[in-house]
Each structure stands twice: as structure tokens, then as C-alpha cells.
Design a protein around this motif. Structure first.
Motif, PDB file in Angstrom:
ATOM      1  N   MET A 178       1.727  -0.301   1.764  1.00 12.16           N
ATOM      2  CA  MET A 178       1.405  -0.911   0.471  1.00 12.16           C
ATOM      3  C   MET A 178       0.766   0.089  -0.488  1.00 12.16           C
ATOM      4  SD  MET A 178      -0.652  -4.391  -0.595  1.00 12.16           S
ATOM      5  CE  MET A 178       0.784  -5.452  -0.400  1.00 12.16           C
ATOM      6  N   TYR A 192       2.158   0.928  -4.086  1.00  9.82           N
ATOM      7  CA  TYR A 192       1.293   0.643  -5.237  1.00  9.82           C
ATOM      8  C   TYR A 192       1.132   1.894  -6.107  1.00  9.82           C
ATOM      9  CZ  TYR A 192      -2.406  -2.009  -7.604  1.00  9.82           C
ATOM     10  OH  TYR A 192      -3.150  -2.692  -8.533  1.00  9.82           O
ATOM     11  N   TYR A 249       1.153  -7.429  -5.921  1.00  2.00           N
ATOM     12  CA  TYR A 249       0.818  -6.990  -4.572  1.00  2.00           C
ATOM     13  C   TYR A 249      -0.291  -7.895  -4.059  1.00  2.00           C
ATOM     14  CZ  TYR A 249       3.517  -2.746  -5.425  1.00  2.00           C
ATOM     15  OH  TYR A 249       4.537  -1.856  -5.693  1.00  2.00           O
TER      16      TYR A 249
END
Length: 648
Positions: A355, A359, A380
Motif C-alpha cells: 500500500m 500510495y 486507500y
């Protein structure tokens, strides 16, 4: 709900996500690489970009800045917040000081150097290099300030008139000193010292009190004892008046020069504003390049096909020399991945790594991978850690569920979700059910998601459900250490038995443990090394795995006297009440009796194998007092009342 409240909640959610995946730490490193306050503020406020064209432009800028840094070194920047304050002073009509004018000149020097730096980048056909055309170093203003302002003051040769005035002032001051020295030489017997001195800005000679009236002039000061008078000689006084007039002329000429330079700065403010805007913009862009260099990152590819593929990815905050690269892929045939494996096996780091890199990419930054192809995501969402909030008196599990419900409220097909230790913090059977229900909702949303869990039932669910796939973090059974490598397509296994084996647990105990957990047939799946250790003598007990059919009645599952194992504590107990219509039975564990759902109980040994036929179970379950009363009731009349000890 008004717009302001919605924006506040969104900001809170973004901050929560950034903190959990540690993007806030990346921002702190990033901010330290910026020079201007504007760039630092932009970094702090950076969010994911939802416009494909804009995101590709941001990534291109990051790549170009990194290329120029690697080939030309770090560009020259300066914090220009002070210059904005200086220009505001000039716009109000106030005269700028020499210090303030020097700050302006230094910024123009930075502009000139930055133009030169960018121009050299044109040889590499770098598009950032052409920003030099938007910079104007204002050479005339810079030269004018440089010639007239030196060392926080107006230079003597700023104008011919100022030079002439200051030359006369020097001459007059020198003449005053000579007259004072001559007075001392001619009147040595009257002097308290052989040197002249300055008192209140006047040149004075030290005269003894008794000779005060022999020296013509004005008394300016006297010593603390009163024995010495400081006298300004008459000839020196006349020259002091001349010097005062020259200082007034000097002051007027200095203000004339400063106002002229201030007017030039005010006239150049539009150009200066554009220069500062470009410096701040370039500082922000080059800070991304510096971050990419420092973290050894690469430019990711961006797709709109909901695919994420990382090659040799690593967590950017981990030491590169010890970080194990991660290969990861999602979105082609599956939307969700369920990761299992031992504790400290790197599951949490793995989902954070995925992630965090995604991101960073959507914020226009490079990623810490060898190669990456990352989809754009609308948001997210993550649930990592216990999330316990003492001020709201929330338990760990309650905090988890609250956060999960918020995630399920926000999730959509373009979301990217990660959840750590799904369903933990509560009863295992119920936690497993909750975990499966959450997974089902995520699957229905069609979002990309990663979850970690220990529940074997969740592994089975992922294995049977379309769109979800298992993955495991590998574990070295020889060294009992995690390898931090992810294998997609395989479910992880528990390593508890291997760890117990290596720590010396006898083989018989291990086999009993495997049988209790998975059945006798599962023993063949384990190869234990600890065969030759001396084992304690134990009673041979045959453990049978009872098979139940769908039409089996709950009341027949267990009988009084059955030996069972109670989960999750894995305590051994004896059934004292069979299963009722609600699926609950009563078990005596140690010195107390508890009610428990039959799903949390496993049969170890049937009562008929442990006790003889017609065995009196009151010996096991009743107190001595109750047994005595019952015995009296059976043989004679008594006033005592028999009590079944409910509490125990």
C-alpha cells in the motif's frame, strides 16, 4: 451533513491511513529535503492524485528532477519567505534598509545560478531545463545593489557626492584628533593621562582637577572620583560643529541612495514574484527527485485496469541491506489476497509495503521497487494495529470493528484496502465468522484488498471463493526464523508444532497435539525430528475422531464424563452436562464448571473408555458435603437439603 464536516472526516481518514502505512514518516524525510517554506507546506498537504494526466505529469517531473540531480548535482535554492516580507515593506512606501537590499540581491544571485543550472540540463533534453526561460535575474538591479550596498551598509563609493562627504568627515575627524594630541603635548603637567578620549561622541583630553582652568574648552565629563575632567579643547569644538553638518549631509545622501534602490525593487516586484514562484515550484519538484535518490526508487507505470504489480519491492523505511524484496501481483484474475503465516513472519510489513508504494506512486513519487505497475485508486483504506482508544473507552476489538465498518462504508470498486489480523480480538469461532463476512463484503465491492489472518476457515473460504486467492509468508523450519518472502497461491501453515519440536517437546505429545487439532490422519503430514528424546511414561490412551453427520442431534454430541479440550485456551475438561437445544454444554475445568458453545470444544476421550459402567460421577462433580447429604437421603430421613453446586 454539511460540506465542511465531510471534508473534516475525509482529512481525518487520510491522516489515519497515512499514519498506519507510515507515509507520515516518508513526508517528514521528504520535507527535510525541501528548502522553501512553500515547498514544505506543499509536501505536508500532498494527497493522492485522481487525475491521470496530472499524475503522469507529476511522475515525469520527479523523473526529470532525479535525472538532473544525478547528472548535475543538487540545484541551488534558498528559502525566500523573508523576501516576501521585504517586498511587502517596500510596497507600503517604507525605505528598505541595506540589510534588506542585500537579501534581495542574494535572491537574484540564486536566480542567476538556478538559471545556469537549468540551462546545463538542456544538453540532456530534460524538459525541466526549460524552466530557465521563466527566471529573470534582473542583472541591472542586482548590479546596482551590489555596487552600492556592502556589509549591511551603503558603500562609500555609492555616489561621488557620498564619497566626497565621507572623505571630508574623515579629514575633520583626523584634524580633531591631532589638535587633541597637540593640546596634550603642550600641557603635559596638566594632563591626567597621555591619550585623548571620546566622551559622548566628543574628542576630549583628560585634565587634572587643579589645572582645569588652564585648558581652554568645554567640560564634557569627569571621572567618578572627580579628580579628572574631560575637556573638549576650543579648537576641536569648532571642528565638531563642522563634522555634525557633514553627518547630516551624509545621512541625506544615504537616504537618497536607499530610496532610489527601494524604488527599483518596487518596480521589479512583478518579476521578483514570478522568480519566487518558480523557485518554490522547482524546489518542490526537485525535493521529489532528492527523495527518489535517497530511497533508491524508480518511476512506476500507471494503469487504469485495477492491476498492481511490484517487482522486488521493499519498505522504503527499512534498511535496504536487511530488507527482503517482495514480488507481488493482484488484479488480473483476483481482487483479494488472504495472507497467512507465522507471527513475526512479515505479513504486516508486506501489506504495508504494497500500500505504501502504491500510495507514493499516486502522490507523484517514485517507488522503492525494481519495477512497478500500479493502478490509480479512488481511496486507500486500512485497518492495522489494535486501534485502542482509551478516551472513548473502546476495546481493541470494538475499535477494529468500528474502523472496519467505516471502511466498508467508504469502499468501492476503485478502492484499495488492507486489513491486518482480520477478525482478531474476540472469540475464535465468532471472529472467524466475522472475518469471513468482512471478506465477502469486500469481494462484493470489487475493490482490490489484502488481508492477513490466522484462521484456517478463512484460508478455506479464500480457496473456494472466486476472485480471492491465498498467499503465505514462508518460514524456515530448520532455523525457526521467518524468511519474509510471500508466495501467492498457497495458504500458510501453522509453525507451532515445528517450533515445539525444535524446543524439545516429545514426539508423543506432538502427535497428540496434531491429533487434537486436525485429527489422527494429519500426523503423517508432519515430520518431527525430536524422536530420540527421553519421554515421560504416560498412559496409553486411544483417541478416536468422531464423525458427525448432518442429521446428528446436538444432545448426542457429548455425554457426561467425556474428556474434552476447551478452546482457545486448550484446557482439558470433563463434560458434566450434555449439549442443550442451544448448542451449549457444561464442562468442569480445574475447580470450576463453565458453560460453553459446542463449537469451542473437541472430544478427546469418550467416558466409556475412561470410567467403568455405572460409575458414580458425583465423585467427580459433587462436593463432599453434598455427597454426604445424598448418602443420608438414600438410607434415612434427614432435615438437610441436597444442593447441586451450580457455581462450581
Amino acid at each position: 451533513m454539511n460540506t465542511e464536516t465531510t471534508n473534516t472526516e475525509r482529512s481525518t481518514q487520510i491522516m489515519h491511513t497515512e499514519k498506519q502505512i507510515e507515509f507520515d514518516k516518508i513526508k517528514n524525510i521528504w520535507k527535510n529535503l525541501a528548502i522553501t517554506d512553500y515547498a514544505k507546506e506543499c509536501i505536508q498537504n500532498t494527497e493522492i492524485c485522481l487525475d491521470e494526466v496530472e499524475l503522469r505529469n507529476r511522475l515525469r517531473d520527479t523523473t526529470n528532477s532525479k535525472e538532473m540531480i544525478e547528472k548535475l548535482g543538487t540545484p541551488p535554492f534558498q528559502n525566500i519567505t523573508e523576501i516576501r516580507d521585504i517586498m511587502a515593506i517596500g510596497q507600503k512606501g517604507d525605505c528598505l534598509t541595506p540589510y534588506q537590499l542585500e537579501r534581495v540581491e542574494r535572491v537574484l544571485v540564486v536566480v542567476e545560478r538556478l538559471r545556469d543550472y537549468l540551462s546545463r540540463g538542456k544538453q540532456f533534453y530534460n524538459s525541466l531545463a526549460y524552466y530557465d526561460e521563466n527566471l529573470d535575474a534582473l542583472p541591472e538591479l542586482r548590479e546596482e545593489i551590489n555596487m552600492k550596498i556592502r556589509n549591511d551598509g551603503v558603500d562609500d563609493r555609492a555616489t561621488d557626492r557620498l564619497f566626497d562627504i565621507r572623505s571630508k568627515m574623515i579629514s575633520v575627524e583626523e584634524s580633531m584628533k591631532q589638535k587633541a594630541e597637540q593640546t596634550i603635548r603642550n600641557n603635559k603637567e596638566c594632563m591626567a593621562d597621555t591619550y585623548y578620549t571620546l566622551r559622548n561622541g566628543r574628542v576630549c583630553v583628560p585634565v587634572k582637577k587643579d589645572y582645569r582652568y588652564k585648558i581652554q574648552g568645554s567640560v564634557i565629563d569627569k571621572s567618578s572620583t572627580g579628580s579628572t575632567y574631560f575637556v573638549e579643547p576650543a579648537g576641536v569644538a569648532k571642528q565638531y560643529e563642522e563634522l555634525a553638518l557633514l553627518k547630516i549631509e551624509e545621512e541625506n545622501e544615504v537616504y537618497n541612495i536607499l530610496y532610489t534602490l527601494t524604488a527599483m525593487v518596487i518596480y521589479a516586484i512583478p518579476v521578483m514574484e514570478e522568480n519566487m514562484r518558480m523557485i518554490e515550484k522547482l524546489d518542490f519538484i526537485f525535493s521529489k527527485g532528492k527523495l527518489s535518490v535517497d530511497l533508491d526508487c524508480v518511476e512506476p507505470q500507471i494503469n487504469l485496469e485495477r492491476k498492481i504489480e511490484l517487482t522486488k519491492a521493499r519498505h522504503p523505511l527499512m534498511d535496504k541491506s536487511i530488507s527482503v524484496p517482495l514480488d507481488f501481483k493482484i488484479g488480473e484474475t483476483e481482487r483479494g489476497i488472504v495472507i497467512t503465516g507465522p507471527n513475526t513472519g512479515g505479513k504486516t510489513v508486506a501489506i504495508k509495503t504494497v500500500m505504501l508504494n502504491a500510495y507514493m506512486a499516486q502522490c507523484g513519487l517514485h517507488v522503492s521497487c525494481k519495477a512497478a505497475n500500479i493502478s490509480m485508486n479512488s481511496n486507500y483504506l486500512c485497518d492495522i494495529g489494535d486501534g485502542q482508544n482509551i478516551s472513548e473507552n473502546l476495546s481493541t476489538y470494538s475499535a477494529h470493528i468500528k474502523n472496519v465498518l467505516e471502511i466498508l462504508k467508504e469502499v468501492n470498486k476503485d478502492s484499495f484496502v488492507i486489513m491486518d489480523e482480520l477478525g482478531s480480538g474476540t472469540d475464535p469461532a465468532e471472529g472467524m465468522g466475522i472475518a469471513t463476512a468482512i471478506l465477502e463484503e469486500l469481494r462484493k465491492s470489487n475493490a482490490n484488498f489484502l488481508v492477513t489472518t490466522h484462521y484456517p476457515e478463512v484460508k478455506e473460504y479464500a480457496d473456494k471463493t472466486e476472485g480471492i486467492i491465498n498467499a503465505r509468508m514462508t518460514f524456515d523450519k530448520e532455523t525457526l526464523k521467518p524468511t519474509y518472502r510471500m508466495v501467492i497461491g498457497e495458504a500458510g501453515e501453522s509453525c507451532a508444532f515445528y517450533i515445539a519440536d525444535r524446543l524439545g517437546m516429545p514426539k508423543e505429545m506432538l502427535e497428540n497435539a496434531v491429533t487434537a487439532a486436525y485429527g489422527k490422519g494429519a500426523i503423517s503430514n508432519y515430520k518431527f525430528k525430536n524422536d530420540n528424546l527421553k519421554k515421560k511414561e504416560v498412559k496409553n490412551v486411544i483417541i478416536k475422531k468422531r464423525k458427525y453427520h448432518k442429521d446428528t442431534k446436538l444432545s448426542t454430541l457429548y455425554t457426561i464424563g467425556d474428556s474434552v479440550m476447551v478452546f482457545p485456551d486448550k484446557k482439558i475438561g470433563i463434560v458434566c452436562e450434555p449439549v442443550n437445544e442451544k448448542g451449549v454444554l457444561r464442562v468442569q475445568v480445574a475447580d470450576k464448571k463453565i458453560y460453553i458453545n459446542h463449537k469451542r470444544v473437541k472430544l478427546l476421550v469418550k467416558s466409556e473408555e475412561l470410567y467403568p459402567e455405572d460409575y458414580d460421577f458425583s465423585i467427580v462433580f459433587d462436593s463432599v458435603e453434598n455427597r454426604k447429604i445424598k448418602h443420608d437421603l438414600d438410607r434415612k430421613y434427614t432435615d438437610e437439603v441436597y444442593h447441586y453446586d451450580i457455581e462450581k
